[in-house]
Design an enzyme around this catalytic site. Sequence first.
Site, PDB file in Angstrom:
ATOM      1  N   TYR A 111      -1.629  -0.449  10.308  1.00 38.49           N
ATOM      2  CA  TYR A 111      -1.708  -0.700   8.872  1.00 38.49           C
ATOM      3  C   TYR A 111      -0.471  -0.172   8.154  1.00 38.49           C
ATOM      4  O   TYR A 111       0.124  -0.874   7.327  1.00 38.49           O
ATOM      5  CB  TYR A 111      -2.969  -0.047   8.307  1.00 38.49           C
ATOM      6  N   SER A 127       0.859  -1.187   0.000  1.00 34.21           N
ATOM      7  CA  SER A 127       0.000   0.000   0.000  1.00 34.21           C
ATOM      8  C   SER A 127       0.892   1.233   0.000  1.00 34.21           C
ATOM      9  O   SER A 127       2.009   1.199   0.539  1.00 34.21           O
ATOM     10  CB  SER A 127      -0.898   0.030   1.243  1.00 34.21           C
TER      11      SER A 127
END
Length: 258
Positions: A152, A139
């Site tokens: 995350y 990501s």
Amino acid sequence: MDKLVFITGASSGIGQALAWRYHQAGWRLALAARRTGEIENWARAQGLGPDRYAVYAADVADTQSIAAAGQACLARQGVPDAVIANAGISVGVDTAVREDIDVIARTFATNNVGLAATFHPFVEAMVSRGSGALVGIGSVAGIRGLPGHGAYCASKAAVISYCESLRGELRPSGVKVVTICPGYIDTPLTRQNRYSMPFLMQPQDFAERAFRAIEAGASYRVIPWQMGVVAKLLRMLPNPIYDKLLAGRPRKHRQSQQ
């Protein structure tokens, strides 16, 4: 025989979009997820024949579960030509809250240990064959940390570094390791975000670009490319400027807020 792709997190979002794109390209599908019923319903709705796909029940946070799914794929469908470790979770955290430490542990178990465990059953077989692609879904959030999103961001930074390490290890074998870093994609993971999401993409558009990058054997690709430029610029900012820029930014929902 047609090529085979193994995809985790295939019951929705990016995983499902990737499954459809590979099906359109004539590949056979090995689809792994906890919610196998949703995959079966989707496959029937799309008119996939039983010879075109197989579904494997697996929880990537459980090492034995995902490793067993990989072994079952090898036994039933053979050695995949591509393995896409897509399954992941994204939950906001506050380190001062005890229950959020458990969220951090679960995030790493899913996004990192689960990714390695997804690859594990296939490495030896791919190396013996001398070909294949192991694809880690990272990501842009792994490029620089975001307030309230430490679990995350850290896990996706780890995905990027892990895949880079694995790429070096497997380079002589003919097995490619590809890191794909999505920006903001319109999926259940992002729809509750309380902040702006520039360059938001539809899953099918992401899947098309990811498919092309994987087929090209790219070692690392940010999709869309505009988010890659933004991330690199943010990486170059001095910490005081970066911290000021993000001051007051809405945070990701924590588990208790969902």
